[in-house]
Design a protein around this motif. Structure first.
Motif, PDB file in Angstrom:
ATOM      1  N   TYR A 115      26.974  34.796  86.258  1.00 29.61           N
ATOM      2  CA  TYR A 115      26.190  35.988  85.951  1.00 29.61           C
ATOM      3  C   TYR A 115      24.705  35.670  86.096  1.00 29.61           C
ATOM      4  O   TYR A 115      24.005  35.395  85.124  1.00 29.61           O
ATOM      5  CB  TYR A 115      26.520  36.462  84.530  1.00 29.61           C
ATOM      6  CG  TYR A 115      26.302  37.944  84.305  1.00 29.61           C
ATOM      7  CD1 TYR A 115      27.157  38.894  84.849  1.00 29.61           C
ATOM      8  CD2 TYR A 115      25.256  38.398  83.506  1.00 29.61           C
ATOM      9  CE1 TYR A 115      26.990  40.243  84.625  1.00 29.61           C
ATOM     10  CE2 TYR A 115      25.068  39.747  83.278  1.00 29.61           C
ATOM     11  CZ  TYR A 115      25.936  40.660  83.842  1.00 29.61           C
ATOM     12  OH  TYR A 115      25.753  42.018  83.612  1.00 29.61           O
ATOM     13  N   PRO A 158      21.783  40.121  86.322  1.00 22.91           N
ATOM     14  CA  PRO A 158      22.301  41.177  85.441  1.00 22.91           C
ATOM     15  C   PRO A 158      21.949  42.583  85.894  1.00 22.91           C
ATOM     16  O   PRO A 158      22.749  43.507  85.713  1.00 22.91           O
ATOM     17  CB  PRO A 158      21.665  40.852  84.080  1.00 22.91           C
ATOM     18  CG  PRO A 158      20.508  39.958  84.389  1.00 22.91           C
ATOM     19  CD  PRO A 158      20.892  39.191  85.610  1.00 22.91           C
ATOM     20  N   ARG A 162      23.651  33.512  82.737  1.00 18.87           N
ATOM     21  CA  ARG A 162      24.021  33.970  81.397  1.00 18.87           C
ATOM     22  C   ARG A 162      25.405  33.447  81.034  1.00 18.87           C
ATOM     23  O   ARG A 162      26.218  33.177  81.914  1.00 18.87           O
ATOM     24  CB  ARG A 162      24.026  35.502  81.329  1.00 18.87           C
ATOM     25  CG  ARG A 162      22.694  36.156  81.015  1.00 18.87           C
ATOM     26  CD  ARG A 162      21.708  36.023  82.123  1.00 18.87           C
ATOM     27  NE  ARG A 162      20.493  36.817  81.897  1.00 18.87           N
ATOM     28  CZ  ARG A 162      19.458  36.823  82.704  1.00 18.87           C
ATOM     29  NH1 ARG A 162      19.461  36.076  83.803  1.00 18.87           N
ATOM     30  NH2 ARG A 162      18.401  37.550  82.447  1.00 18.87           N
ATOM     31  N   THR A 163      25.665  33.350  79.729  1.00 17.59           N
ATOM     32  CA  THR A 163      27.003  32.967  79.289  1.00 17.59           C
ATOM     33  C   THR A 163      27.947  34.159  79.449  1.00 17.59           C
ATOM     34  O   THR A 163      27.504  35.298  79.638  1.00 17.59           O
ATOM     35  CB  THR A 163      26.979  32.528  77.823  1.00 17.59           C
ATOM     36  OG1 THR A 163      26.587  33.642  76.998  1.00 17.59           O
ATOM     37  CG2 THR A 163      25.998  31.374  77.621  1.00 17.59           C
ATOM     38  N   GLN A 201      27.235  36.819  76.819  1.00 19.25           N
ATOM     39  CA  GLN A 201      26.024  37.571  77.153  1.00 19.25           C
ATOM     40  C   GLN A 201      26.298  38.550  78.295  1.00 19.25           C
ATOM     41  O   GLN A 201      25.800  39.678  78.289  1.00 19.25           O
ATOM     42  CB  GLN A 201      24.906  36.608  77.539  1.00 19.25           C
ATOM     43  CG  GLN A 201      24.336  35.805  76.395  1.00 19.25           C
ATOM     44  CD  GLN A 201      23.331  34.769  76.865  1.00 19.25           C
ATOM     45  OE1 GLN A 201      23.402  34.257  77.990  1.00 19.25           O
ATOM     46  NE2 GLN A 201      22.375  34.433  76.001  1.00 19.25           N
ATOM     47  N   ASP A 260      25.988  42.635  78.087  1.00 22.25           N
ATOM     48  CA  ASP A 260      25.109  43.349  79.012  1.00 22.25           C
ATOM     49  C   ASP A 260      25.878  44.360  79.859  1.00 22.25           C
ATOM     50  O   ASP A 260      25.383  45.459  80.118  1.00 22.25           O
ATOM     51  CB  ASP A 260      24.405  42.337  79.920  1.00 22.25           C
ATOM     52  CG  ASP A 260      23.465  43.000  80.911  1.00 22.25           C
ATOM     53  OD1 ASP A 260      22.391  43.465  80.481  1.00 22.25           O
ATOM     54  OD2 ASP A 260      23.806  43.062  82.105  1.00 22.25           O
TER      55      ASP A 260
END
Length: 341
Positions: free
Chosen positions: A16, A19, A285-286, A289, A293
Motif C-alpha cells: 500500500y 493511498p 502503510r501497514t 492502516q 484508509d
C-alpha cells in the motif's frame, strides 16, 4: 469472484504505497463479488428481490464513483502543474464525433464533468428507493412496459442517466489522453471494467429481456412440467435469466480487474521510486492502516466529495453570472461610446 477479489485486495494491502489511488482500486474490486452475491440471493428470495437489489445498486453506484475519483487522483498532479493555464482541447471522442473544450484545466469543464458523473450514482440510489416504495404500494409493475407502473418510467430515466455518464466519461478519457499515456495507465481499460458490466446488464439484462417478455418469448410456467410443481411468473423467469447474465458478466470482468485494478503499477513505481503520480515520496502503510484508509473512511469521503461538487457548482454558477454581467456592461459601455462619436 470472492477468492480473486480477496487475493488481489490482500496484495494491495501488503503493498500500500499510493493511498490516494489504491483506496479507490480496492473498493472497486469488491463490486463484482458483492453485486453477484446479492443478485444470486435475490434469485433465491424473489419475494424480496427489489429490496435486495437496492443494496446491489448501492455498490454499483459506489463503484462508478470510485472509478472516477481514481482517475481524478491520477490527474491531480497535472492539475497542480497546469493550474491557471487555459489550454484548449479538440479530441475525437468516438469516430466522427469531435468536441471542443475551451479550457481542459479550467473549473468549468471539471465541474460540469463532476455533475454528469455524480448524477448517476445519486440517481441510482434514488431510483432504488423509488422501486422499493412503488412495489410496496403495488405500482412498480416490474418487467411491464405499461406506463401505468413506475418500472417503465424508471427504466427510461436510467437510460438517460446512463447515456449522460457514458458521454461524460468518454469525453473525459479523450480530453486527458496525453496524461494517461504519460503516466502509463490504461484509463479505457479501467473504464470498461466498471461501466462494461453496467451497460451489458442494463441493455441486455433489462431492456432486451423486457422486450422478449413483452413479446411472450419469455413466459411463465404453471408448474405442470416442473419437478417441484412450482409455478413461475414471467417476471420471475426474466429475473432468473437476468441473474445468470449478471453473474457471468461479473465473472469475466472480475478477471479483467486483476489487470487494471491490481497493485502491480504501484509496486513498479515504488521500486522505481517514480513519484510523478502522487508527487511525494513513497511510504508503505501497514495492512491495518490500508484497511482503515480504504474502507472505514469510505462514506465520509463520498459525502465530502458530493458536498464539494455542490459547492463548486454554486461557485461556477456565480462566476458565469458575473462574466455575463461584465460582458453586458462592456457591450453597453461600448454602445454609449459609439453613440457619443
Amino acid at each position: 469472484m470472492w477468492i480473486i477479489a480477496i487475493v488481489t485486495i490482500s496484495k494491495h494491502f501488503k503493498n500500500y504505497y499510493e493511498p490516494t489511488i489504491q483506496r479507490h482500486k480496492v473498493r472497486v474490486l469488491l463490486y463484482p463479488p458483492v453485486y453477484s452475491t446479492l443478485a444470486w440471493v435475490s434469485y433465491l428470495r424473489y419475494d424480496y428481490a427489489t429490496t435486495i437489489m437496492f443494496f446491489a445498486t448501492l455498490f454499483e453506484a459506489f463503484a462508478v464513483y470510485n472509478l472516477y475519483t481514481c482517475l481524478q487522483s491520477y490527474l491531480q498532479p497535472f492539475r497542480d502543474e497546469y493550474e491557471g493555464v487555459k489550454e484548449e482541447a479538440r479530441p475525437t471522442v468516438v469516430p466522427c464525433v469531435k468536441v471542443h473544450i475551451k479550457s481542459r484545466w479550467g473549473m468549468h469543464y471539471r465541474t460540469i464533468t463532476d455533475i454528469l458523473v455524480y448524477q448517476f450514482p445519486l440517481w441510482s440510489i434514488f431510483d432504488a428507493f423509488i422501486s422499493i416504495f412503488a412495489e410496496l404500494k403495488g405500482h412498480y409493475c416490474e418487467g411491464s412496459l405499461s406506463f401505468k407502473g413506475a418500472y417503465v418510467y424508471l427504466t427510461i430515466i436510467n437510460f438517460i442517466a446512463l447515456s449522460f455518464i457514458i458521454s461524460a466519461l468518454f469525453t473525459y478519457l479523450a480530453v486527458y489522453h496525453p496524461e494517461w499515456k504519460r503516466i502509463k495507465i490504461s484509463a479505457h481499460g479501467m473504464f470498461w471494467c466498471v461501466k462494461g458490466p453496467i451497460m451489458i446488464n442494463f441493455y441486455i439484462g433489462t431492456i432486451l429481456l423486457d422486450g422478449l417478455a413483452y413479446d411472450n418469448i419469455i413466459h411463465g410456467t404453471d408448474g405442470s412440467n416442473s419437478s417441484d410443481g412450482l409455478a413461475w411468473s414471467t417476471e420471475a423467469v426474466k429475473h432468473g435469466l437476468e441473474v445468470i447474465i449478471d453473474c457471468v458478466v461479473m465473472t469475466i470482468f472480475m478477471g479483467l480487474m486483476t489487470k487494471y485494478f491490481g497493485p502491480q503499477d504501484s509496486i513498479r513505481r515504488a521500486n522505481e521510486n517514480d513519484t510523478q503520480i502522487i508527487g511525494e515520496p513513497f511510504q508503505k502503510r501497514t495492512s491495518s492502516q490500508a484497511f482503515l484508509d480504504a474502507y472505514v473512511l469510505y462514506i465520509p469521503e463520498f459525502i465530502r466529495n458530493v458536498i464539494t461538487c455542490g459547492r463548486d457548482s454554486r461557485a461556477l454558477a456565480k462566476k458565469r453570472a458575473r462574466m455575463k454581467q461584465q460582458k453586458r456592461e462592456s457591450m453597453e459601455l461600448s454602445g454609449l461610446t459609439s453613440n457619443k462619436f
